[in-house]
Design a protein around this motif. Structure first.
Motif, PDB file in Angstrom:
ATOM      1  N   ILE A   7     -12.139   4.960  -4.856  1.00  0.00           N
ATOM      2  CA  ILE A   7     -10.915   4.485  -4.190  1.00  0.00           C
ATOM      3  C   ILE A   7     -10.973   4.800  -2.689  1.00  0.00           C
ATOM      4  O   ILE A   7     -10.683   3.949  -1.839  1.00  0.00           O
ATOM      5  N   GLU A   8     -11.367   6.024  -2.387  1.00  0.00           N
ATOM      6  CA  GLU A   8     -11.392   6.444  -0.977  1.00  0.00           C
ATOM      7  C   GLU A   8     -12.526   5.777  -0.208  1.00  0.00           C
ATOM      8  O   GLU A   8     -12.342   5.348   0.935  1.00  0.00           O
ATOM      9  N   GLU A  65      -0.097  10.585   5.256  1.00  0.00           N
ATOM     10  CA  GLU A  65      -0.295   9.150   5.061  1.00  0.00           C
ATOM     11  C   GLU A  65       1.041   8.461   4.735  1.00  0.00           C
ATOM     12  O   GLU A  65       1.340   7.387   5.252  1.00  0.00           O
ATOM     13  N   TYR A 120     -11.910   2.168   1.115  1.00  0.00           N
ATOM     14  CA  TYR A 120     -11.118   2.101   2.353  1.00  0.00           C
ATOM     15  C   TYR A 120     -11.928   2.613   3.538  1.00  0.00           C
ATOM     16  O   TYR A 120     -11.895   2.049   4.614  1.00  0.00           O
ATOM     17  N   TYR A 173      -3.088  -1.981 -10.783  1.00  0.00           N
ATOM     18  CA  TYR A 173      -3.895  -0.902 -10.205  1.00  0.00           C
ATOM     19  C   TYR A 173      -3.216   0.456 -10.471  1.00  0.00           C
ATOM     20  O   TYR A 173      -3.858   1.424 -10.875  1.00  0.00           O
ATOM     21  N   GLU A 206      -9.661  -3.065  -6.139  1.00  0.00           N
ATOM     22  CA  GLU A 206      -9.569  -3.105  -4.669  1.00  0.00           C
ATOM     23  C   GLU A 206      -9.653  -4.549  -4.166  1.00  0.00           C
ATOM     24  O   GLU A 206      -8.924  -4.943  -3.251  1.00  0.00           O
ATOM     25  N   ASP A 240       0.829  -1.213   0.000  1.00  0.00           N
ATOM     26  CA  ASP A 240       0.000   0.000   0.000  1.00  0.00           C
ATOM     27  C   ASP A 240       0.863   1.262   0.000  1.00  0.00           C
ATOM     28  O   ASP A 240       0.474   2.286  -0.553  1.00  0.00           O
ATOM     29  N   PHE A 243      -0.596   7.034  -6.085  1.00  0.00           N
ATOM     30  CA  PHE A 243      -1.895   7.686  -5.926  1.00  0.00           C
ATOM     31  C   PHE A 243      -1.733   9.216  -5.935  1.00  0.00           C
ATOM     32  O   PHE A 243      -2.601   9.930  -6.439  1.00  0.00           O
ATOM     33  N   PHE A 269      -6.457  -6.185  -4.785  1.00  0.00           N
ATOM     34  CA  PHE A 269      -5.445  -5.656  -3.859  1.00  0.00           C
ATOM     35  C   PHE A 269      -5.527  -6.377  -2.513  1.00  0.00           C
ATOM     36  O   PHE A 269      -4.513  -6.810  -1.952  1.00  0.00           O
ATOM     37  N   PHE A 323       1.498   1.829  -3.495  1.00  0.00           N
ATOM     38  CA  PHE A 323       0.268   2.319  -4.117  1.00  0.00           C
ATOM     39  C   PHE A 323       0.076   3.818  -3.835  1.00  0.00           C
ATOM     40  O   PHE A 323      -0.216   4.596  -4.734  1.00  0.00           O
ATOM     41  N   VAL A 324       0.239   4.191  -2.568  1.00  0.00           N
ATOM     42  CA  VAL A 324      -0.023   5.579  -2.185  1.00  0.00           C
ATOM     43  C   VAL A 324       0.927   6.535  -2.918  1.00  0.00           C
ATOM     44  O   VAL A 324       0.532   7.631  -3.321  1.00  0.00           O
ATOM     45  N   TRP A 376      -8.502   5.349   8.390  1.00  0.00           N
ATOM     46  CA  TRP A 376      -9.459   5.462   7.274  1.00  0.00           C
ATOM     47  C   TRP A 376     -10.921   5.381   7.726  1.00  0.00           C
ATOM     48  O   TRP A 376     -11.813   5.736   6.981  1.00  0.00           O
TER      49      TRP A 376
HETATM   50  C1  LIG Z   1      -5.331   0.198  -2.477  1.00  0.00           C
HETATM   51  C2  LIG Z   1      -5.761   1.416  -1.746  1.00  0.00           C
HETATM   52  N1  LIG Z   1      -6.989   1.931  -1.973  1.00  0.00           N
HETATM   53  C3  LIG Z   1      -7.368   3.073  -1.294  1.00  0.00           C
HETATM   54  C4  LIG Z   1      -6.549   3.697  -0.402  1.00  0.00           C
HETATM   55  C5  LIG Z   1      -7.000   4.904   0.343  1.00  0.00           C
HETATM   56  N2  LIG Z   1      -6.348   6.078  -0.069  1.00  0.00           N
HETATM   57  C6  LIG Z   1      -5.292   3.138  -0.226  1.00  0.00           C
HETATM   58  N3  LIG Z   1      -4.405   3.681   0.627  1.00  0.00           N
HETATM   59  N4  LIG Z   1      -4.895   1.981  -0.903  1.00  0.00           N
END
Ligand SMILES: Cc1ncc(CN)c(N)n1
Length: 227
Positions: A142-143, A91, A146, A118, A213, A49, A56, A216, A52-53, A171
């Motif tokens: 996405i938000e 974060e 979580y 992703y 998701e 993650d 993001f 993931f 990922f972030v 979250w």
């Molecule tokens: C895979 C994933 N999806 C959503 C979030 C929330 N920002 C996250 N941190 N990671």
């Protein structure tokens, strides 16, 4: 334009309830909620993650750019998205702290297939040809996955391990819930004025996020299909 007074996001959540529940009540989340979580899965999720972030951030920055250019956007949209970017800095720091606490080396994480796919999907949404309504839909989806997942871990009757309480609050907290409701309001407002073509693109995008998701979470529990 939609025919009824029901907001578009509500129609999607009803129509795609099974898929949405699959993402927000995934076995990984349920295992956090009931306290049976395998800590090696948690550590895998943490490292993946973090990667990922980092991907993001440029995606959210691209949504911010679209919001500044699109005529269906208003001043509040820009400020909300900007606030979202600012909190991503926190974060990232949080991931670094947790990684050090759990002895996860963030520099040696190899991104897994589900994560790579992703992140590529996010990148595909950053182009100028992607409408603001579609990109903001992705951001909301996405938000909210979580938010909904971790808020479930904070509901009555849960037995979250003490060490993971902070993760769930990150979250699952009410402030993040409010942020997601505001994003949802933007999506509904944009789609109220959108063409059927854009509404349908946004719906496909919503479903893609939900699928990514699920993949993931699968990757986090070590599902071989996801490696
Ligand atoms: C895979 C994933 N999806 C959503 C979030 C929330 N920002 C996250 N941190 N990671």
């Amino acid at each position: 334009m939609t025919d009824s007074n029901i907001p578009v996001t509500e129609t999607w959540l009803r129509k795609h309830r099974l898929q949405y529940t699959g993402a927000t009540r995934h076995p990984f989340i349920l295992s956090i909620r009931d306290g049976s979580v395998d800590f090696s899965s948690f550590k895998r999720w943490l490292g993946q993650d973090y990667i990922f972030v980092r991907s993001f951030v440029p995606f959210v920055a691209s949504v911010l750019m679209k919001s500044c250019k699109d005529e269906s956007s208003d001043d509040d949209d820009m400020e909300l998205i900007l606030g979202g970017i600012a909190s991503l800095k926190d974060e990232i720091n949080w991931f670094k702290q947790q990684a050090s606490k759990y002895h996860v080396s963030l520099t040696s994480i190899i991104p897994q297939n589900a994560n790579i796919k992703y992140c590529r999907f996010l990148e595909s949404l950053t182009g100028s040809e992607v409408e603001y309504a579609v990109a903001i839909t992705a951001l909301w989806a996405i938000e909210v996955v979580y938010q909904d997942s971790f808020a479930h871990c904070l509901e009555e009757g849960s037995r979250v391990p003490h060490e993971l309480q902070e993760t769930c609050e990150r979250w699952g907290n009410e402030g993040f819930g409010e942020f997601c409701r505001s994003l949802r309001g933007i999506v509904d407002r944009c789609l109220q004025k959108a063409s059927p073509e854009v509404i349908s693109k946004a719906e496909v995008c919503f479903l893609s996020v939900v699928e990514h998701e699920v993949e993931f979470w699968n990757m986090s529990v070590g599902d071989v299909g996801a490696v």
